[in-house]
Design an enzyme around this catalytic site. Sequence first.
Site, PDB file in Angstrom:
ATOM      1  N   HIS A 191       0.837  -1.196   0.000  1.00  0.00           N
ATOM      2  CA  HIS A 191       0.000   0.000   0.000  1.00  0.00           C
ATOM      3  C   HIS A 191       0.871   1.246   0.000  1.00  0.00           C
ATOM      4  CE1 HIS A 191       1.097   0.511   4.225  1.00  0.00           C
ATOM      5  NE2 HIS A 191       0.782  -0.759   4.422  1.00  0.00           N
ATOM      6  N   CYS A 222       4.294  -4.771   6.468  1.00  0.00           N
ATOM      7  CA  CYS A 222       3.735  -4.509   5.146  1.00  0.00           C
ATOM      8  C   CYS A 222       4.796  -4.031   4.156  1.00  0.00           C
ATOM      9  CB  CYS A 222       2.612  -3.482   5.248  1.00  0.00           C
ATOM     10  SG  CYS A 222       1.081  -4.170   5.924  1.00  0.00           S
TER      11      CYS A 222
END
Length: 295
Positions: free
Chosen positions: A193, A206
Amino acid sequence: MKRITLLFLSLTVLMSVVCCKNNDTQKQTDSQNEIQEDTIKIVHRDKAKGIEYNLESSKKWLQENKTDSLKMQIVLAVNRTDKASVGKIDSIIVPNTFDNKVEDYLPFPLQIEAIKKISKIIIFSYPTQTFAAYKNGTMVYTGPTNMGRKKDPTPTGLFYTNWKAEETTSTFNDEWDLKWNFNIENKLGVGFHEYILPGYPASHSCLRLQEKDARYLYDWAEQWVLADKETVKAKGTPVLVYGSYDFDAPKPWAKLITKPDALEISENELAGLLEPHVNEILKEQKNSENIRLQL
């Protein structure tokens, strides 16, 4: 009676002819599909040569080049950072030429012939903090990433994209808004992301991206298909995360100053990493194609 017999024989012959034609057509279609699949060609091209790198003051370089979007894009990629963070880095690595495409300054190979039958795949390199998306073995997109910090490393291995959201809240801190989020490990809450790229692995597992890169992958990759909340009918796009990062050493891209090709990832290296997964990926790909045709 003779007329009925002749009519029956005529219909039988006609049906046989139609059936044969249908079989021939199907065989021809199957044959064409096999030929098309087997003749996917990888057209190799070498990366641009002659690129060298220097260490410069970020403050001075930004003052002189802040309005040049092409130079900015390349420098941000080389330093694995974003526009909001580059000014916080004292010294940045700058190439001696900006006449090439972004992919020429990043380490992934432009083609991987061994995966030409894989329609889509995304590969993240922990050691180089970069990613690349391939379609039938040819790179279609690449960029920088900042992956998991030492305390919270990003899991490695083969994953598949599942659910996505234009904006969602981090499971680690509900004050963090994640844009263009695409999850790859549902139970652990790991995905790629948009988020701040300070220029080193800093996330809580992440895979952080620049916003333009996150948006591209968000639109390009496929979501899973669910039968219900617990059953996956078709998986999304395969994602390979590989390698490790030496958190106690200088940033790997600092090596570019003395050896411009120090971080290059070879086609053979990636082919070897992917080889154990190719059959599984192709099996899931075929199932996904069949399921999506029914939607």
